[in-house]
Design a protein around this motif. Structure first.
Motif, mmCIF file in Angstrom:
data_model
loop_
_atom_site.group_PDB
_atom_site.id
_atom_site.type_symbol
_atom_site.label_atom_id
_atom_site.label_comp_id
_atom_site.label_asym_id
_atom_site.label_seq_id
_atom_site.Cartn_x
_atom_site.Cartn_y
_atom_site.Cartn_z
ATOM 1 N N UNK A 186 0.803 -1.220 0.000
ATOM 2 C CA UNK A 186 0.000 0.000 0.000
ATOM 3 C C UNK A 186 0.833 1.265 0.000
ATOM 4 N N UNK A 187 2.006 1.220 0.603
ATOM 5 C CA UNK A 187 2.892 2.381 0.616
ATOM 6 C C UNK A 187 3.370 2.754 -0.776
ATOM 7 N N UNK A 188 3.537 1.757 -1.633
ATOM 8 C CA UNK A 188 3.909 2.026 -3.031
ATOM 9 C C UNK A 188 2.790 2.807 -3.714
ATOM 10 N N UNK A 189 1.540 2.365 -3.520
ATOM 11 C CA UNK A 189 0.411 3.059 -4.142
ATOM 12 C C UNK A 189 0.271 4.474 -3.575
ATOM 13 N N UNK A 220 -8.060 1.588 -0.544
ATOM 14 C CA UNK A 220 -7.657 0.437 -1.359
ATOM 15 C C UNK A 220 -8.899 -0.388 -1.671
ATOM 16 N N UNK A 221 -9.163 -0.631 -2.950
ATOM 17 C CA UNK A 221 -10.364 -1.342 -3.368
ATOM 18 C C UNK A 221 -10.091 -2.769 -3.802
ATOM 19 N N UNK A 222 -8.923 -3.000 -4.389
ATOM 20 C CA UNK A 222 -8.546 -4.331 -4.887
ATOM 21 C C UNK A 222 -7.045 -4.511 -4.702
ATOM 22 N N UNK A 255 -7.766 11.296 -7.053
ATOM 23 C CA UNK A 255 -6.986 10.453 -7.942
ATOM 24 C C UNK A 255 -7.596 9.059 -7.974
ATOM 25 N N UNK A 256 -7.713 8.505 -9.163
ATOM 26 C CA UNK A 256 -8.116 7.114 -9.324
ATOM 27 C C UNK A 256 -6.920 6.319 -9.774
ATOM 28 N N UNK A 297 -8.410 0.049 -8.629
ATOM 29 C CA UNK A 297 -7.815 -0.590 -7.452
ATOM 30 C C UNK A 297 -7.748 0.328 -6.240
ATOM 31 N N UNK A 298 -7.829 1.638 -6.454
ATOM 32 C CA UNK A 298 -7.775 2.570 -5.327
ATOM 33 C C UNK A 298 -8.336 3.926 -5.737
#
Length: 135
Positions: free
Chosen positions: A50-53, A84-86, A112-113, A121-122
């Motif tokens: 998640x930190x990468x995203x 986080x969605x996926x 942001x998508x 995914x987020x």
């Protein structure tokens, strides 16, 4: 690795930290940012951490906002919320589509998508402080 970057995306100059993560790409016509996920971006479940995203979103909204404002303003993140969605599988090309939702004289609201292909995914929102150039 540049040979597996989708057509139209070009590597952009950014911080040493982002270069260390593999580099950030931008499609100049769409304003979409993208990065390829690498094994070193994995979490304990072998998906993208998640930190990468969060890093991708932070840089995409900041860089996208500066380009959209176009007045030489610098921005810094005040707060960011990332939902986080996926899960994102390793090796994915991840795209971030930032939007400037409202720009005030000192504060900018963005969203942001984040997607992998057609899969969302987020989603994120961020508030940025606006630092105008000195006249």
């Amino acid at each position: 690795m540049a040979d597996d970057v989708p057509p139209g995306f070009a590597l952009i100059e950014t911080s040493a930290f982002i270069q260390h993560l593999g580099g950030l790409y931008r499609h100049p016509e769409t304003g979409v940012f993208g990065m390829r996920t690498l094994p070193e971006h994995a979490n304990a479940h072998l998906n993208v951490h998640g930190g990468f995203l969060a890093t991708l979103v932070d840089v995409a909204v900041s860089r996208g906002t500066r380009l959209t404002l176009g007045d030489g303003s610098m921005v810094s993140t005040v707060t960011m919320t990332l939902n986080h969605l996926e899960p994102v599988p390793m090796g994915s090309w991840v795209e971030a589509r930032p939007s400037l939702d409202r720009a005030g004289s000192r504060t900018v609201f963005t969203s942001c998508e984040v997607s992998v292909g057609e899969l969302l995914v987020a989603r994120a929102t961020a508030v940025l402080a606006r630092h105008r150039p000195k006249s």
